[in-house]
Design a protein around this motif. Structure first.
Motif, PDB file in Angstrom:
ATOM      1  N   THR A  97       0.842  -1.201   0.000  1.00 56.16           N
ATOM      2  CA  THR A  97       0.000   0.000   0.000  1.00 56.16           C
ATOM      3  C   THR A  97       0.876   1.249   0.000  1.00 56.16           C
ATOM      4  N   TRP A  98       1.923   1.232   0.808  1.00 55.43           N
ATOM      5  CA  TRP A  98       2.848   2.362   0.890  1.00 55.43           C
ATOM      6  C   TRP A  98       3.558   2.582  -0.445  1.00 55.43           C
ATOM      7  N   VAL A  99       4.038   1.497  -1.047  1.00 54.86           N
ATOM      8  CA  VAL A  99       4.718   1.589  -2.336  1.00 54.86           C
ATOM      9  C   VAL A  99       3.761   2.121  -3.405  1.00 54.86           C
ATOM     10  N   HIS A 100       2.528   1.640  -3.409  1.00 53.01           N
ATOM     11  CA  HIS A 100       1.538   2.117  -4.376  1.00 53.01           C
ATOM     12  C   HIS A 100       1.260   3.610  -4.196  1.00 53.01           C
ATOM     13  N   ALA A 101       1.402   4.093  -2.963  1.00 52.77           N
ATOM     14  CA  ALA A 101       1.193   5.524  -2.681  1.00 52.77           C
ATOM     15  C   ALA A 101       2.430   6.359  -3.019  1.00 52.77           C
ATOM     16  N   GLY A 102       3.559   5.700  -3.306  1.00 47.73           N
ATOM     17  CA  GLY A 102       4.774   6.429  -3.677  1.00 47.73           C
ATOM     18  C   GLY A 102       6.011   5.970  -2.942  1.00 47.73           C
ATOM     19  N   GLY A 103       5.858   5.378  -1.754  1.00 48.91           N
ATOM     20  CA  GLY A 103       7.001   4.842  -1.009  1.00 48.91           C
ATOM     21  C   GLY A 103       7.891   5.909  -0.407  1.00 48.91           C
TER      22      GLY A 103
END
Length: 135
Positions: A97-103
């Motif tokens: 989820t974090w990576v999909h949001a930009g990381g």
């Protein structure tokens, strides 16, 4: 392993340690380590590169995962974030989820992952040298 071309040159790389202790059924016998890697790859999809590597030398913190920012975020000052004791699908979900949001450098760290933060090996080694009475 999931590797696809980067969109916009700012795709994160997620590195999963599978060295001496990480991924070991001797260390964590109740964990299906192969299924965790597959689950993480499925959750990341094409939004990140997933890389499985040998020992990252943070053995007491198995299983270790490092999320490295994409090139654009790194140029803006973002640095890799190291996580320890990633042993459940819900932690994989939080990472994805974090990576999909930009990381790193692009999105706030999910609360669940705060308790899993750890230092990279080279910084741990430096701290030991600085605090050792023999240093």
């Amino acid at each position: 392993m999931h590797t696809t071309s980067a969109a916009g040159g700012d795709r994160c790389t997620v590195t999963v340690c599978r060295g001496c202790c990480c991924g070991s059924t001797e260390v964590h016998p109740d964990v299906n380590h192969a299924a965790l890697v597959t689950d993480l790859g499925d959750r990341l999809g094409s939004r990140a590169s997933l890389r499985v590597t040998g020992c990252l030398w943070v053995c007491g913190a198995a299983n270790v995962i490092v999320v490295s920012p994409g090139a654009d975020a790194r140029r803006s000052g973002a640095r890799p974030v190291w996580f320890a004791r990633i042993l459940r699908p819900k932690e994989n979900a939080a990472i994805a989820t974090w990576v999909h949001a930009g990381g790193p450098g692009r999105a706030p760290l999910p609360k669940l992952l705060e308790q899993h933060l750890t230092l990279p090996f080279r910084r741990r080694r430096k701290q030991v040298r600085l605090t050792s009475p023999d240093a």
